[in-house]
Design an enzyme around this catalytic site. Structure first.
Site, PDB file in Angstrom:
ATOM      1  N   ARG A 180      -9.114   7.692  -0.592  1.00  0.00           N
ATOM      2  CA  ARG A 180     -10.145   8.327   0.115  1.00  0.00           C
ATOM      3  C   ARG A 180     -10.811   9.382  -0.202  1.00  0.00           C
ATOM      4  O   ARG A 180     -10.449  10.633  -0.982  1.00  0.00           O
ATOM      5  CB  ARG A 180      -9.393   8.911   0.935  1.00  0.00           C
ATOM      6  CG  ARG A 180      -8.810   7.245   2.194  1.00  0.00           C
ATOM      7  CD  ARG A 180      -8.054   8.367   3.582  1.00  0.00           C
ATOM      8  NE  ARG A 180      -8.936   8.414   4.387  1.00  0.00           N
ATOM      9  CZ  ARG A 180      -9.448   7.944   5.494  1.00  0.00           C
ATOM     10  NH1 ARG A 180      -9.055   6.739   5.621  1.00  0.00           N
ATOM     11  NH2 ARG A 180     -10.298   8.193   6.296  1.00  0.00           N
TER      12      ARG A 180
ATOM     13  N   THR B  13      -8.334   3.606   8.139  1.00  0.00           N
ATOM     14  CA  THR B  13      -9.504   2.734   8.781  1.00  0.00           C
ATOM     15  C   THR B  13      -9.006   2.115   9.942  1.00  0.00           C
ATOM     16  O   THR B  13      -8.699   1.475  10.619  1.00  0.00           O
ATOM     17  CB  THR B  13      -9.320   1.865   7.610  1.00  0.00           C
ATOM     18  OG1 THR B  13      -9.013   2.558   5.997  1.00  0.00           O
ATOM     19  CG2 THR B  13     -10.360   1.486   7.702  1.00  0.00           C
TER      20      THR B  13
ATOM     21  N   HIS C 258      -4.053  -4.142   8.120  1.00  0.00           N
ATOM     22  CA  HIS C 258      -3.850  -2.868   9.001  1.00  0.00           C
ATOM     23  C   HIS C 258      -2.755  -3.293  10.222  1.00  0.00           C
ATOM     24  O   HIS C 258      -2.680  -3.920  10.587  1.00  0.00           O
ATOM     25  CB  HIS C 258      -4.941  -3.177   8.946  1.00  0.00           C
ATOM     26  CG  HIS C 258      -5.029  -1.150   8.818  1.00  0.00           C
ATOM     27  ND1 HIS C 258      -4.573  -0.618  10.222  1.00  0.00           N
ATOM     28  CD2 HIS C 258      -6.117  -0.026   8.732  1.00  0.00           C
ATOM     29  CE1 HIS C 258      -5.558   0.868  10.620  1.00  0.00           C
ATOM     30  NE2 HIS C 258      -5.555   0.749   9.349  1.00  0.00           N
ATOM     31  N   GLY C 259      -1.469  -2.619  10.027  1.00  0.00           N
ATOM     32  CA  GLY C 259      -0.649  -2.231  11.074  1.00  0.00           C
ATOM     33  C   GLY C 259       0.104  -3.164  11.220  1.00  0.00           C
ATOM     34  O   GLY C 259       0.928  -3.131  12.715  1.00  0.00           O
TER      35      GLY C 259
ATOM     36  N   GLU D 129     -10.906  -9.501   4.244  1.00  0.00           N
ATOM     37  CA  GLU D 129      -9.767  -8.937   4.413  1.00  0.00           C
ATOM     38  C   GLU D 129      -9.906  -8.462   5.917  1.00  0.00           C
ATOM     39  O   GLU D 129     -10.383  -8.176   6.053  1.00  0.00           O
ATOM     40  CB  GLU D 129      -8.921  -7.391   3.784  1.00  0.00           C
ATOM     41  CG  GLU D 129      -8.097  -7.258   4.111  1.00  0.00           C
ATOM     42  CD  GLU D 129      -7.378  -5.871   3.153  1.00  0.00           C
ATOM     43  OE1 GLU D 129      -7.198  -6.102   2.018  1.00  0.00           O
ATOM     44  OE2 GLU D 129      -6.399  -5.075   4.241  1.00  0.00           O
TER      45      GLU D 129
ATOM     46  N   GLU E 232      -8.664   0.129  -2.814  1.00  0.00           N
ATOM     47  CA  GLU E 232      -9.358   0.345  -1.474  1.00  0.00           C
ATOM     48  C   GLU E 232      -9.972   1.727  -1.133  1.00  0.00           C
ATOM     49  O   GLU E 232     -10.206   2.272  -1.671  1.00  0.00           O
ATOM     50  CB  GLU E 232      -8.761   0.857  -0.459  1.00  0.00           C
ATOM     51  CG  GLU E 232      -7.908  -0.867  -0.495  1.00  0.00           C
ATOM     52  CD  GLU E 232      -6.668  -0.338   0.575  1.00  0.00           C
ATOM     53  OE1 GLU E 232      -5.997  -1.350   1.368  1.00  0.00           O
ATOM     54  OE2 GLU E 232      -6.601   0.791   1.999  1.00  0.00           O
TER      55      GLU E 232
ATOM     56  N   ASN F 105       0.668  -1.188  -0.715  1.00  0.00           N
ATOM     57  CA  ASN F 105       0.184   0.166  -0.086  1.00  0.00           C
ATOM     58  C   ASN F 105       0.889   1.379   0.009  1.00  0.00           C
ATOM     59  O   ASN F 105       1.551   1.306   0.793  1.00  0.00           O
ATOM     60  CB  ASN F 105      -1.031   0.019   1.135  1.00  0.00           C
ATOM     61  CG  ASN F 105      -1.489   1.216   1.447  1.00  0.00           C
ATOM     62  OD1 ASN F 105      -1.622   2.829   0.816  1.00  0.00           O
ATOM     63  ND2 ASN F 105      -3.261   1.059   1.742  1.00  0.00           N
TER      64      ASN F 105
HETATM   65  N1  PXP Z   1      -6.309  -3.035   4.212  1.00  0.00           N
HETATM   66  C1  PXP Z   1      -6.786  -1.929   4.526  1.00  0.00           C
HETATM   67  C2  PXP Z   1      -8.414  -2.400   4.286  1.00  0.00           C
HETATM   68  C3  PXP Z   1      -6.247  -0.431   5.421  1.00  0.00           C
HETATM   69  O1  PXP Z   1      -7.668   0.443   4.959  1.00  0.00           O
HETATM   70  C4  PXP Z   1      -5.304  -0.588   5.263  1.00  0.00           C
HETATM   71  C5  PXP Z   1      -4.782   1.135   5.343  1.00  0.00           C
HETATM   72  O2  PXP Z   1      -5.227   1.985   4.238  1.00  0.00           O
HETATM   73  C6  PXP Z   1      -4.272  -1.264   5.184  1.00  0.00           C
HETATM   74  C7  PXP Z   1      -4.318  -2.604   4.650  1.00  0.00           C
HETATM   75  C8  PXP Z   1      -2.841  -1.010   4.810  1.00  0.00           C
HETATM   76  O3  PXP Z   1      -2.386  -0.863   6.601  1.00  0.00           O
HETATM   77  P1  PXP Z   1      -0.921   0.252   6.693  1.00  0.00           P
HETATM   78  O4  PXP Z   1      -1.221   0.804   6.157  1.00  0.00           O
HETATM   79  O5  PXP Z   1      -1.765  -0.170   8.047  1.00  0.00           O
HETATM   80  O6  PXP Z   1      -0.285  -1.057   6.532  1.00  0.00           O
END
Ligand code: PXP
Length: 252
Positions: free
Chosen positions: A47, A106, A201-202, A160, A75, A9
């Site tokens: 976004r 998110t 995420h994270g 996801e 996304e 990402n």
């Molecule tokens: N997956 C989704 C659906 C997300 O909204 C995000 C953040 O945009 C990510 C993955 C990637 O998350 P991170 O930036 O915390 O690695």
């Protein structure tokens, strides 16, 4: 033996650019670096407030994905204005996410247990599928039984799983056993209905290890940590390191 897929990402390359209203750093260059290091897909979040990725980025990044023959995972929230933009971008995957303007990122999965929200997601999916018959749709959700069953009802191609809370607990040194149990239960539900199981995420190179060991997830979408670590190490090196790490944990 398959290896988990890595979606990089690159939103936060655009965050840095937008902070100064400059033309650099280039998201296109970032995408080239990711693909040269064998990233499996590009993930971007357009976004509603356009705080990082811009509409023109989506068009340019489409060309980069086409050049490497790799998928774009777009996304997006379920605001009606996003539908036409998404269809024009021809992503291979769309990941529907909840979106609140005031959030920093998110903050959790789609609340599909709520009927009104469920119906809005259903309408969005129908319009997207009408415009892009080949499209695969994933739903960003918590590993919650009720919610996962509703994803199955919606005929999602994948879910996801939101790993943000897991990641924060891990980073604080707390037990993640409860999260792992939920992820396992979720995987069984999805396997029974042929719904692919992804995570995001994270995630960092450290907190991802128990997830890789569990072999539950076929795909990880990772952004903030990769771009942050790239400041010290270079984007090519971080992406390469994740790919090599994933190779150590084949899915069997
Ligand atoms: N997956 C989704 C659906 C997300 O909204 C995000 C953040 O945009 C990510 C993955 C990637 O998350 P991170 O930036 O915390 O690695």
């Amino acid at each position: 033996m398959s290896i988990p897929r890595l979606g990089v990402n690159i939103d936060h390359v655009a965050t840095l650019r937008q902070a100064r209203g400059e033309t650099y750093p280039s998201v296109v260059e970032a995408a080239h670096v990711c693909f040269k290091q064998e990233a499996d897909q590009l993930t971007i979040h357009l976004r509603e407030d356009r705080r990082h990725i811009q509409d023109t980025d989506v068009d340019s990044l489409r060309l980069v994905c086409d050049r490497y023959g790799k998928p774009m995972n777009l996304e997006m929230g379920i605001a009606p204005e996003m539908i036409d933009i998404a269809i024009a971008a021809r992503p291979e995957w769309i990941c529907l996410v909840p979106e609140k303007r005031e959030e920093r990122t998110t903050e959790g999965g789609l609340n599909l247990a709520d009927d009104t929200h469920f119906n809005k997601v259903k309408t969005t999916m129908k319009k997207l599928r009408a415009g892009l018959p080949q499209l695969k749709i994933s739903l960003f959700v918590e590993a919650n039984e009720t919610v996962l069953k509703r994803c199955i009802e919606l005929k999602a191609d994948a879910v996801e799983i939101h790993t943000g809370d897991f990641a924060m607990a891990f980073n604080r040194g707390e037990s993640v056993d409860g999260f792992m149990k939920e992820f396992e239960v979720g995987k069984k539900i999805c396997d029974d209905y042929g719904v692919a199981y992804h995570a995001g995420h994270g995630l960092t190179d450290v907190n991802i290890i128990p997830l890789l060991e569990s072999k539950l997830f076929a795909e990880y979408n990772i952004g903030h940590w990769i771009i942050s670590q790239a400041v010290f190490e270079g984007l090519n090196s971080v992406v390469d390191r994740f790919k090599k790490l994933f190779e150590k944990y084949p899915l069997g």
